[in-house]
Design a protein around this motif. Structure first.
Motif, PDB file in Angstrom:
ATOM      1  N   TYR A 194       0.713  -1.123  -0.080  1.00  0.00           N
ATOM      2  CA  TYR A 194      -0.369   0.002  -0.176  1.00  0.00           C
ATOM      3  C   TYR A 194       0.789   1.424   0.293  1.00  0.00           C
ATOM      4  CZ  TYR A 194      -3.704   3.579   1.962  1.00  0.00           C
ATOM      5  OH  TYR A 194      -4.003   5.029   1.966  1.00  0.00           O
ATOM      6  N   PHE A 195       0.542   2.376  -1.267  1.00  0.00           N
ATOM      7  CA  PHE A 195       1.240   3.048  -0.726  1.00  0.00           C
ATOM      8  C   PHE A 195       0.380   4.043  -1.080  1.00  0.00           C
ATOM      9  CE2 PHE A 195       3.943   6.961  -3.090  1.00  0.00           C
ATOM     10  CZ  PHE A 195       5.283   6.953  -2.582  1.00  0.00           C
ATOM     11  N   PRO A 196       0.101   5.545  -0.152  1.00  0.00           N
ATOM     12  CA  PRO A 196      -1.003   6.494  -0.011  1.00  0.00           C
ATOM     13  C   PRO A 196      -0.678   7.865  -1.350  1.00  0.00           C
ATOM     14  CG  PRO A 196       0.977   7.169   1.873  1.00  0.00           C
ATOM     15  CD  PRO A 196       1.351   5.442   1.111  1.00  0.00           C
ATOM     16  N   GLY A 197       0.606   7.701  -2.007  1.00  0.00           N
ATOM     17  CA  GLY A 197       0.914   8.749  -3.149  1.00  0.00           C
ATOM     18  C   GLY A 197      -0.291   8.500  -3.664  1.00  0.00           C
ATOM     19  N   TYR A 198      -0.979   6.995  -4.175  1.00  0.00           N
ATOM     20  CA  TYR A 198      -1.639   6.795  -5.207  1.00  0.00           C
ATOM     21  C   TYR A 198      -3.274   7.134  -4.698  1.00  0.00           C
ATOM     22  CZ  TYR A 198       1.922   3.622  -7.755  1.00  0.00           C
ATOM     23  OH  TYR A 198       3.154   3.301  -8.147  1.00  0.00           O
ATOM     24  N   THR A 199      -3.417   7.280  -3.509  1.00  0.00           N
ATOM     25  CA  THR A 199      -4.603   7.632  -3.058  1.00  0.00           C
ATOM     26  C   THR A 199      -4.929   8.782  -3.117  1.00  0.00           C
ATOM     27  OG1 THR A 199      -4.392   5.616  -1.212  1.00  0.00           O
ATOM     28  CG2 THR A 199      -6.237   7.654  -0.210  1.00  0.00           C
ATOM     29  N   LEU A 251       6.418  10.140 -10.447  1.00  0.00           N
ATOM     30  CA  LEU A 251       6.918   9.496  -9.435  1.00  0.00           C
ATOM     31  C   LEU A 251       6.875   8.834  -8.413  1.00  0.00           C
ATOM     32  CD1 LEU A 251       8.536  11.964  -7.193  1.00  0.00           C
ATOM     33  CD2 LEU A 251       6.538  12.874  -6.339  1.00  0.00           C
ATOM     34  N   TRP A 252       5.172   8.369  -8.401  1.00  0.00           N
ATOM     35  CA  TRP A 252       5.208   7.088  -7.356  1.00  0.00           C
ATOM     36  C   TRP A 252       5.774   6.187  -7.614  1.00  0.00           C
ATOM     37  CZ3 TRP A 252       4.292  10.698  -4.032  1.00  0.00           C
ATOM     38  CH2 TRP A 252       3.180  11.528  -4.589  1.00  0.00           C
ATOM     39  N   VAL A 253       5.759   5.682  -8.970  1.00  0.00           N
ATOM     40  CA  VAL A 253       6.380   4.448  -9.609  1.00  0.00           C
ATOM     41  C   VAL A 253       8.240   4.804  -9.258  1.00  0.00           C
ATOM     42  CG1 VAL A 253       7.619   3.224 -11.754  1.00  0.00           C
ATOM     43  CG2 VAL A 253       4.947   4.001 -11.566  1.00  0.00           C
ATOM     44  N   SER A 254       8.878   5.565  -9.801  1.00  0.00           N
ATOM     45  CA  SER A 254      10.087   6.395  -9.598  1.00  0.00           C
ATOM     46  C   SER A 254      10.416   6.493  -7.809  1.00  0.00           C
ATOM     47  CB  SER A 254      10.235   7.860  -9.235  1.00  0.00           C
ATOM     48  OG  SER A 254      11.624   8.118  -9.491  1.00  0.00           O
ATOM     49  N   ILE A 255       9.535   6.400  -6.492  1.00  0.00           N
ATOM     50  CA  ILE A 255      10.091   6.071  -5.121  1.00  0.00           C
ATOM     51  C   ILE A 255      10.350   5.125  -4.980  1.00  0.00           C
ATOM     52  CG2 ILE A 255       9.378   6.605  -3.231  1.00  0.00           C
ATOM     53  CD1 ILE A 255       7.933   9.732  -4.140  1.00  0.00           C
ATOM     54  N   LYS A 262      13.697   4.317 -10.307  1.00  0.00           N
ATOM     55  CA  LYS A 262      14.213   4.308 -11.406  1.00  0.00           C
ATOM     56  C   LYS A 262      14.019   5.419 -11.658  1.00  0.00           C
ATOM     57  CE  LYS A 262      12.330   0.346 -13.504  1.00  0.00           C
ATOM     58  NZ  LYS A 262      11.310  -0.223 -14.108  1.00  0.00           N
ATOM     59  N   ALA A 263      14.770   6.590 -12.660  1.00  0.00           N
ATOM     60  CA  ALA A 263      14.744   8.184 -12.745  1.00  0.00           C
ATOM     61  C   ALA A 263      13.050   8.858 -13.193  1.00  0.00           C
ATOM     62  CB  ALA A 263      16.126   8.469 -13.691  1.00  0.00           C
ATOM     63  N   TRP A 264      12.828   9.691 -12.926  1.00  0.00           N
ATOM     64  CA  TRP A 264      11.752  10.379 -13.400  1.00  0.00           C
ATOM     65  C   TRP A 264      11.594  10.175 -14.869  1.00  0.00           C
ATOM     66  CZ3 TRP A 264      10.005  14.924 -14.941  1.00  0.00           C
ATOM     67  CH2 TRP A 264       8.462  15.001 -14.941  1.00  0.00           C
ATOM     68  N   LEU A 265      12.854  11.285 -14.930  1.00  0.00           N
ATOM     69  CA  LEU A 265      13.099  11.464 -16.156  1.00  0.00           C
ATOM     70  C   LEU A 265      12.774  10.920 -17.707  1.00  0.00           C
ATOM     71  CD1 LEU A 265      15.840  14.739 -15.781  1.00  0.00           C
ATOM     72  CD2 LEU A 265      12.901  14.812 -16.538  1.00  0.00           C
ATOM     73  N   ALA A 266      13.839   9.339 -16.736  1.00  0.00           N
ATOM     74  CA  ALA A 266      13.383   8.886 -17.944  1.00  0.00           C
ATOM     75  C   ALA A 266      11.832   7.493 -18.031  1.00  0.00           C
ATOM     76  CB  ALA A 266      14.273   6.889 -17.240  1.00  0.00           C
ATOM     77  N   LEU A 267      11.060   7.682 -17.488  1.00  0.00           N
ATOM     78  CA  LEU A 267      10.139   7.227 -16.994  1.00  0.00           C
ATOM     79  C   LEU A 267       8.899   7.891 -17.640  1.00  0.00           C
ATOM     80  CD1 LEU A 267       9.788   5.204 -13.640  1.00  0.00           C
ATOM     81  CD2 LEU A 267       9.891   4.017 -16.144  1.00  0.00           C
TER      82      LEU A 267
END
Length: 206
Positions: free
Chosen positions: A101-106, A147-151, A155-160
């Protein structure tokens, strides 16, 4: 409720005290609370339906239809409560696909529902309003979702971000059309049930 305000008022924009008074009153409306609960259940059911495959590995799910409808009917205040409850319940009831569970998605879900509400609550769901709201939620998905995937994955935000931006751009016209068709179909019924003002159900495709 002030004497010059009614449950049938439309608001051209959310930058008024009357708009927010109306939105806050929805927290005490049993019918709107029931509708929000129904939309939570609908989101969970829609999550089980296979997504629509598009070019570029883009996929359009169905949950945004229930979230945007709840925002349209219930407004930004009750919509925020709905978004937190829906995202949290959906995660724990479905297992989250094995992810923690990750609150960023909420937060992303809340911002999306509030964005829909700011453009659609107590307003006619015109092409312009619907498309702007959908575009902004897609931008949120690119910026915050990346950003959430990067965290989580390191992985680098700019790459995604570019890849996710292209996918959301491909999804945008399909999602907008789905929303316009849905709102046009639901508007007469929701107005007849007094869940939206009758004026909001007229000429919804303008």
């Amino acid at each position: 409720m002030p004497k010059n305000e009614t449950l049938l008022d439309l608001y051209p924009h959310p930058f008024s005290a009357a708009y927010w008074r109306a939105a806050t009153r929805e927290l005490k409306d049993l019918r709107k609370l029931t509708f929000a609960a129904l939309m939570i259940a609908m989101c969970i059911v829609l999550a089980q339906i296979p997504s629509i495959r598009l070019p570029g590995k883009a996929r359009v799910g169905w949950g945004f239809l229930a979230r945007s409808t709840c925002a349209w009917v219930c407004g930004p205040v009750l919509g925020t409560v709905f978004a937190v409850a829906e995202d949290t319940l959906s995660f724990f009831l479905t297992g989250g696909g094995g992810d923690p569970y990750f609150p960023g998605y909420t937060l992303t879900t809340v911002l999306g529902v509030v964005t829909y509400a700011l453009f659609l609550y107590r307003a006619k769901p015109t092409i312009g309003r619907v498309c702007i709201a959908k575009f902004l939620t897609n931008v949120q998905n690119v910026l915050l979702g990346t950003l959430w995937v990067s965290i989580l994955e390191g992985k680098a935000w700019l790459a995604l971000a570019p890849y996710r931006a292209v996918k959301n751009l491909i999804m945008f016209p399909v999602q907008s059309l789905m929303l316009l068709l849905l709102f046009a179909a639901l508007a007469p019924m929701l107005a007849g049930m007094h869940l939206i003002p009758p004026a909001a159900a007229r000429r919804t495709k303008q």
